[in-house]
Enzyme design. Sequence first.
Site, PDB file in Angstrom:
ATOM      1  N   GLU A   1       0.793  -1.228   0.000  1.00 33.14           N
ATOM      2  CA  GLU A   1       0.000   0.000   0.000  1.00 33.14           C
ATOM      3  C   GLU A   1       0.828   1.284   0.000  1.00 33.14           C
ATOM      4  O   GLU A   1       0.793   2.075   0.947  1.00 33.14           O
ATOM      5  CB  GLU A   1      -0.973   0.003   1.185  1.00 33.14           C
ATOM      6  CG  GLU A   1      -2.050  -1.048   1.059  1.00 33.14           C
ATOM      7  CD  GLU A   1      -3.183  -0.860   2.066  1.00 33.14           C
ATOM      8  OE1 GLU A   1      -3.160   0.119   2.836  1.00 33.14           O
ATOM      9  OE2 GLU A   1      -4.093  -1.699   2.081  1.00 33.14           O
TER      10      GLU A   1
ATOM     11  N   GLU B   1      -5.366  -8.669   1.362  1.00 33.83           N
ATOM     12  CA  GLU B   1      -6.036  -8.217   2.580  1.00 33.83           C
ATOM     13  C   GLU B   1      -7.522  -8.071   2.312  1.00 33.83           C
ATOM     14  O   GLU B   1      -7.928  -7.554   1.272  1.00 33.83           O
ATOM     15  CB  GLU B   1      -5.494  -6.865   3.076  1.00 33.83           C
ATOM     16  CG  GLU B   1      -4.088  -6.883   3.620  1.00 33.83           C
ATOM     17  CD  GLU B   1      -3.655  -5.514   4.147  1.00 33.83           C
ATOM     18  OE1 GLU B   1      -4.539  -4.711   4.549  1.00 33.83           O
ATOM     19  OE2 GLU B   1      -2.447  -5.247   4.145  1.00 33.83           O
TER      20      GLU B   1
END
Length: 450
Positions: free
Chosen positions: A163, A355
């Site tokens: 991320e 995720e």
Amino acid sequence: MGFPEDFIWGVASSSYQIEGAWNSDGKGLSVWDMMCRKQGAVWNGHTGNIACDHYHKYKEDIALMKKIGVKAYRLSLSWPRIIPDGIGTVNDKGLDFYNKLIDELLNAGIEPFITLFHWDYPFELYCLGGWLNNDSPDWFAEYTKVVVDKLSDRVKNWITINEPQSFIIEGHINGTHAPGVKLPFNQITHISHNVLLSHGKAVKIIRENSKQKAKIGFAPTGEVAIPATNKKSDIDACKKFMFEINDKSIKQNSWWLDPIYLGKYPESGLKTFEYEKPRIKDGDFDIISQPIDYCAINYYFAPVIKADNNGEPVIVPFEIGHTKTTFGWYITPEMAYWGSKLLYERYKSPILITENGMANIDMISLDGKVHDPQRIDFTHRYLKEVKKAIEDKIKIAGYFHWSIMDNFEWAQGFKQRFGLIYVDFNTQQRTLKDSAYWYKKVIEKNGENI
């Protein structure tokens, strides 16, 4: 009908969020160690000093993973635990922790997926300019080489960086995450370019030095969208929203994935960032576009998009009362279908969902158990959309639930609980939640009950 026979059922975590032992056995400081000392930076003054004490309790935690029946565990490594100054002398005790952790996972029949960087940047390198320093890609490559030399005889699955949008936007624009600064946008695009170069150099290091055939991914955030209807106009508007860049933001995945898969930045981004675009040197895209094996994406929530009269994307407001998690994030399971579909169509790369999960109100009930039906329902809904995508011939390699246990949720401290395992942060006692037992059945049946 279940999922593909080779589908990967996993769980995930990150080093700073669970390990604790912030200054044990020669570990260096990270930017998050320092951020937690900034007054008011983290909810209620919480820190990751102890977190879940996974550094000392990893055997117990892996035994619980085995009890759940997970096939894979996505963990991240603490760069300053391995190289305290970020470059230079290696901390053998820190590296040995991961060496023992990998052995314990394999002995439990759990495949390790290593993320090289999940936000705990070495503080000493930050003092040298951090990601702004043009040497930062070489620093990351040096760290990668140390890890690959030590662990690649047993680890074959790698994710370079997690991320980048989050740690750059929250840490370098908004200042709410480590290192807690607010930089002008021309420096933000420069950081993004150095992060992409770091990724590319790490891929090259892994390919050249791995002791077994490696599989590698890169994990930007799930900045995806859901079309309001199945009309072509809404789907096309959804694609525009996801892949065209029309404001000064680096959140779109196209800014990150186009250079890797297509060898160039999206034209819309270069036009929008005309006076603040990164300095690109000859050969940079040769480094960045090293071939990778899967597009690793994190799915939490997404907007709904419709086309206006000109075909331009418009966000459809959610209805009053649309369900949210305790984090305030809308629950939007359709993103797992549409995100996977549109990313797969653009980049022709297998998707790995690294995720997906929700923050919930969890407590130990009077019967000594943790009942979290909301998390079961949430996960079931998202997995139904994953299954739908697979049935539509979209290649999805696996699913990692976030997270294996309640942990330190960055600026939220210990306020939010995402885990399949309940953690009492005062006693460090672990309790499997109902969702853990439900996920165990899903894995046992390979998703036939989804």
